[in-house]
Design a protein around this motif. Structure first.
Motif, mmCIF file in Angstrom:
data_model
loop_
_atom_site.group_PDB
_atom_site.id
_atom_site.type_symbol
_atom_site.label_atom_id
_atom_site.label_comp_id
_atom_site.label_asym_id
_atom_site.label_seq_id
_atom_site.Cartn_x
_atom_site.Cartn_y
_atom_site.Cartn_z
ATOM 1 N N PHE A 111 38.069 34.306 45.978
ATOM 2 C CA PHE A 111 38.878 35.299 45.096
ATOM 3 C C PHE A 111 39.083 36.593 45.858
ATOM 4 O O PHE A 111 38.083 37.196 46.216
ATOM 5 C CB PHE A 111 38.250 35.567 43.744
ATOM 6 C CG PHE A 111 39.188 36.357 42.722
ATOM 7 C CD1 PHE A 111 39.949 35.796 41.820
ATOM 8 C CD2 PHE A 111 38.823 37.782 42.643
ATOM 9 C CE1 PHE A 111 40.883 36.628 41.258
ATOM 10 C CE2 PHE A 111 39.713 38.643 41.710
ATOM 11 C CZ PHE A 111 40.619 38.077 41.031
ATOM 12 N N LYS A 112 40.338 36.953 45.960
ATOM 13 C CA LYS A 112 40.734 38.375 46.510
ATOM 14 C C LYS A 112 41.554 38.957 45.554
ATOM 15 O O LYS A 112 42.489 38.579 45.185
ATOM 16 C CB LYS A 112 41.433 38.003 47.811
ATOM 17 C CG LYS A 112 40.571 37.691 49.053
ATOM 18 C CD LYS A 112 41.174 37.477 50.182
ATOM 19 C CE LYS A 112 40.133 36.806 51.166
ATOM 20 N NZ LYS A 112 40.890 36.781 52.537
ATOM 21 N N GLU A 113 41.298 40.373 45.413
ATOM 22 C CA GLU A 113 42.277 41.020 44.463
ATOM 23 C C GLU A 113 42.576 42.567 44.973
ATOM 24 O O GLU A 113 41.783 43.025 45.713
ATOM 25 C CB GLU A 113 41.400 41.244 43.203
ATOM 26 C CG GLU A 113 42.210 42.220 42.042
ATOM 27 C CD GLU A 113 41.682 42.546 40.949
ATOM 28 O OE1 GLU A 113 42.077 42.494 39.833
ATOM 29 O OE2 GLU A 113 40.187 42.390 41.044
ATOM 30 N N GLU A 172 35.155 42.553 38.902
ATOM 31 C CA GLU A 172 34.923 41.137 38.691
ATOM 32 C C GLU A 172 35.529 40.713 37.446
ATOM 33 O O GLU A 172 35.216 39.520 36.939
ATOM 34 C CB GLU A 172 33.317 41.049 38.597
ATOM 35 C CG GLU A 172 32.606 41.249 39.830
ATOM 36 C CD GLU A 172 32.746 40.241 40.778
ATOM 37 O OE1 GLU A 172 32.854 38.687 40.479
ATOM 38 O OE2 GLU A 172 32.789 40.468 42.211
ATOM 39 N N ILE A 173 36.271 41.733 36.735
ATOM 40 C CA ILE A 173 36.753 41.253 35.269
ATOM 41 C C ILE A 173 37.819 40.038 35.538
ATOM 42 O O ILE A 173 37.500 39.126 34.590
ATOM 43 C CB ILE A 173 37.599 42.369 34.917
ATOM 44 C CG1 ILE A 173 36.632 43.673 34.680
ATOM 45 C CG2 ILE A 173 38.014 41.999 33.341
ATOM 46 C CD1 ILE A 173 37.140 44.915 34.249
ATOM 47 N N LEU A 174 38.858 40.206 36.276
ATOM 48 C CA LEU A 174 39.808 39.109 36.157
ATOM 49 C C LEU A 174 39.177 37.821 36.690
ATOM 50 O O LEU A 174 39.498 36.726 36.337
ATOM 51 C CB LEU A 174 41.077 39.489 36.765
ATOM 52 C CG LEU A 174 42.168 38.389 37.344
ATOM 53 C CD1 LEU A 174 42.593 38.055 35.850
ATOM 54 C CD2 LEU A 174 43.378 39.217 37.805
ATOM 55 N N LYS A 175 38.415 37.887 37.812
ATOM 56 C CA LYS A 175 37.702 36.919 38.465
ATOM 57 C C LYS A 175 36.933 36.011 37.421
ATOM 58 O O LYS A 175 37.017 34.951 37.393
ATOM 59 C CB LYS A 175 36.873 37.256 39.722
ATOM 60 C CG LYS A 175 35.962 35.976 40.318
ATOM 61 C CD LYS A 175 35.212 36.467 41.606
ATOM 62 C CE LYS A 175 34.348 35.394 42.027
ATOM 63 N NZ LYS A 175 33.413 35.975 43.090
ATOM 64 N N LYS A 208 37.847 32.367 35.739
ATOM 65 C CA LYS A 208 36.834 31.213 36.074
ATOM 66 C C LYS A 208 36.296 30.717 34.798
ATOM 67 O O LYS A 208 36.179 29.306 34.808
ATOM 68 C CB LYS A 208 35.309 31.924 36.792
ATOM 69 C CG LYS A 208 34.562 30.854 37.591
ATOM 70 C CD LYS A 208 33.394 31.543 38.026
ATOM 71 C CE LYS A 208 33.423 31.284 39.772
ATOM 72 N NZ LYS A 208 32.203 31.843 40.457
ATOM 73 N N LYS A 209 36.441 31.513 33.950
ATOM 74 C CA LYS A 209 35.878 30.865 32.408
ATOM 75 C C LYS A 209 37.334 29.998 31.925
ATOM 76 O O LYS A 209 36.678 28.781 31.509
ATOM 77 C CB LYS A 209 35.645 32.029 31.418
ATOM 78 C CG LYS A 209 35.384 31.626 30.065
ATOM 79 C CD LYS A 209 35.042 32.692 29.013
ATOM 80 C CE LYS A 209 34.846 32.188 27.804
ATOM 81 N NZ LYS A 209 34.943 33.532 26.879
ATOM 82 N N LYS A 227 43.955 46.524 32.621
ATOM 83 C CA LYS A 227 43.320 45.635 31.838
ATOM 84 C C LYS A 227 43.950 44.899 30.996
ATOM 85 O O LYS A 227 43.875 43.414 30.742
ATOM 86 C CB LYS A 227 42.399 46.683 30.797
ATOM 87 C CG LYS A 227 41.229 47.067 31.744
ATOM 88 C CD LYS A 227 40.297 48.136 30.716
ATOM 89 C CE LYS A 227 39.132 48.632 31.462
ATOM 90 N NZ LYS A 227 38.540 49.550 30.776
ATOM 91 N N GLU A 228 45.234 45.310 30.319
ATOM 92 C CA GLU A 228 46.144 44.572 29.663
ATOM 93 C C GLU A 228 46.909 43.420 30.487
ATOM 94 O O GLU A 228 47.208 42.264 30.049
ATOM 95 C CB GLU A 228 47.199 45.394 28.731
ATOM 96 C CG GLU A 228 48.128 44.551 28.146
ATOM 97 C CD GLU A 228 49.116 45.306 27.268
ATOM 98 O OE1 GLU A 228 50.062 45.688 27.826
ATOM 99 O OE2 GLU A 228 49.133 45.650 25.989
#
Length: 469
Positions: free
Chosen positions: A346-348, A358-361, A365-366, A446-447
């Protein structure tokens, strides 16, 4: 002169007689027949009488009166179930019996023959039209007996062909013949269907039912594997083999040319669901992939009777009564579904800089774990490598009188590689997912994350499920 007067007198007398007869005839026509005043009661005939109003808008009142008289005649014919009827053995099928009797009574007017019109009366003063039909009871019983004998003859012929097919282990052909035999006696199930055969006297209805149940009881469908372990969207390389056996009194035999149906009863997937056993009694079906997320799924293997039990056919309820789908041979295969084992890179980038958030990752993943992948931190154990690259860019700032809104755009790129072959097997992306919030760009990011996860669920996951791995 006297002679002339005598001649005139004779002519006058003749005219008076003619007028009198005409008047009497006219009166007789206006006078209602006895059967209008009082319904005839006769032990030798069924009687049907009807009267209709001669409505100006209804030009077919004569035909209407005839039709109603015929239905009235049919209502005198009672439909009773014989003590030797096959319907007597279906004690719990009260609704079917009632529907059967109702249908026989309803169709009687269309099929009845030999009735005759006794008379009609046109009541001009009352603006009515009357019709009187009758049918000889002896003739009706004769016709009924002839139709029954013809139906039994046809049914017995199919029954004997079915028995011969059974001996040859051509079981589906036997079932098809039993269905045809049943159709032949469909309108006579309330009657005694006994016939003489080489094996003695049998009731055709009972014989058909018992023969069908005997085939069901002695036919065994056995899959070569009762449990299959499979990863989601991964094809099962080896076919599912089904063995069809006939459990005879002295030995077991393999059944050729038997149509078999496979269907998911729990879960879902792509499956060759209609197969037929070969000359050695085996049928092969291919499970291309499972598409449901359920961990434990189930495939039912059963005798394919779709050509016999067709819900769109008029005889469906009758066939279902005799062919009892719940008692037909069947077996089950349990599918234990595992998520595809994957390693994630994962790269951002956020606003042009590498991000360690790590929020989006974690959210991705979930989402992907719930629907498709089982992630591992050991690259050696993974079957696929999932590369996800995201990029968030700043958009405009919208300002109003009392507000300021920050806008960002998120792009997310997916690439899936098969570890074994090194080939990329999936590539897709979502573009310009908008995040829009007041206060700062961080809130807008975040949105955008939340919106991106929703879009991945709706667009990327369905495409992954279509992969044939």
């Amino acid at each position: 002169m006297i002679k002339t007067l005598r001649t005139l007198f004779n002519y006058s007398l003749i005219i008076l007689l003619l007028v009198s007869c005409s008047a009497q005839s006219s009166m007789a026509k206006r006078r209602p027949p006895k059967w209008v005043k009082e319904r005839p009661i006769t032990p030798d005939y069924f009687v049907g009488i009807a009267v209709v109003k001669k409505d100006v808008s209804q030009t077919n009142y004569i035909q209407l009166a005839k039709s109603q008289a015929l239905h009235d005649l049919c209502s005198e014919i009672s439909i009773s179930i014989s003590a030797n009827s096959v319907l007597q053995q279906f004690e719990d099928e009260t609704q079917f019996k009632e529907e059967f009797q109702s249908n026989i009574q309803t169709n009687l007017a269309q099929e009845i023959e030999g009735y005759e019109i006794v008379g009609s009366w046109d009541n001009k003063r009352g603006n009515e039209y009357w019709v009187y039909y009758r049918l000889s009871k002896a003739q009706y019983e004769l016709q009924k007996r002839l139709k029954l004998n013809k139906a039994k003859k046809v049914a017995q012929n199919y029954f004997e062909q079915a028995k011969q097919s059974e001996k040859n282990l051509d079981l589906f052909q036997a079932l098809s013949y039993y269905a045809k035999a049943l159709d032949a006696i469909e309108k006579h199930l309330d009657e005694d269907l006994s016939v003489m055969t080489f094996d003695g006297r049998i009731n055709l209805g009972t014989g058909i039912y018992n023969s069908i149940q005997n085939i069901f009881k002695r036919t065994q469908l056995t899959p070569d594997r009762k449990q299959i372990k499979l990863e989601i969207s991964t094809s099962q390389k080896e076919p599912i083999l089904i063995k069809a056996e006939w459990l005879g009194d002295s030995e077991e035999k393999l059944i050729p040319s038997l149509p078999i149906q496979l269907a998911f009863t729990k879960g879902d997937g792509v499956l060759n669901n209609k197969v037929t056993t070969d000359q050695f009694g085996y049928a092969a079906s291919k499970l291309s992939k499972v598409t449901s997320r359920m961990k434990l799924q189930e495939i039912e293997v059963s005798l394919d009777m779709s050509s016999i039990l067709n819900e769109n056919e008029d005889n469906y309820k009758l066939h279902k009564l005799f062919f009892t789908p719940e008692l037909a041979p069947k077996s089950k295969i349990i599918i234990n579904v595992e998520r595809l084992k994957a390693y994630m890179n994962f790269k951002e980038k956020i606003f042009g800089k590498d991000s360690q958030r790590e929020i989006l990752k974690n959210n991705l993943k979930k989402e992907l774990s719930e629907n498709f992948f089982s992630f591992t931190n050991d690259k050696e154990k993974a079957k696929v490598i999932l590369d996800i690259n995201t990029n968030v860019t700043k958009g405009e700032v919208k300002e109003g009188r009392n507000y300021k809104v920050f806008i960002v755009y998120l792009d997310c790129f997916f690439s899936l590689t098969d570890v074994k072959t090194g080939m990329e097997i999936f590539n897709d992306a979502i573009y310009e997912v908008k995040g829009m919030k007041p206060i700062s760009y961080d809130y807008a990011v975040k949105e955008a994350y939340e919106e991106a996860v929703d879009e991945i669920h709706n667009t990327i996951i369905p495409k992954l499920n279509q992969l044939d791995l």
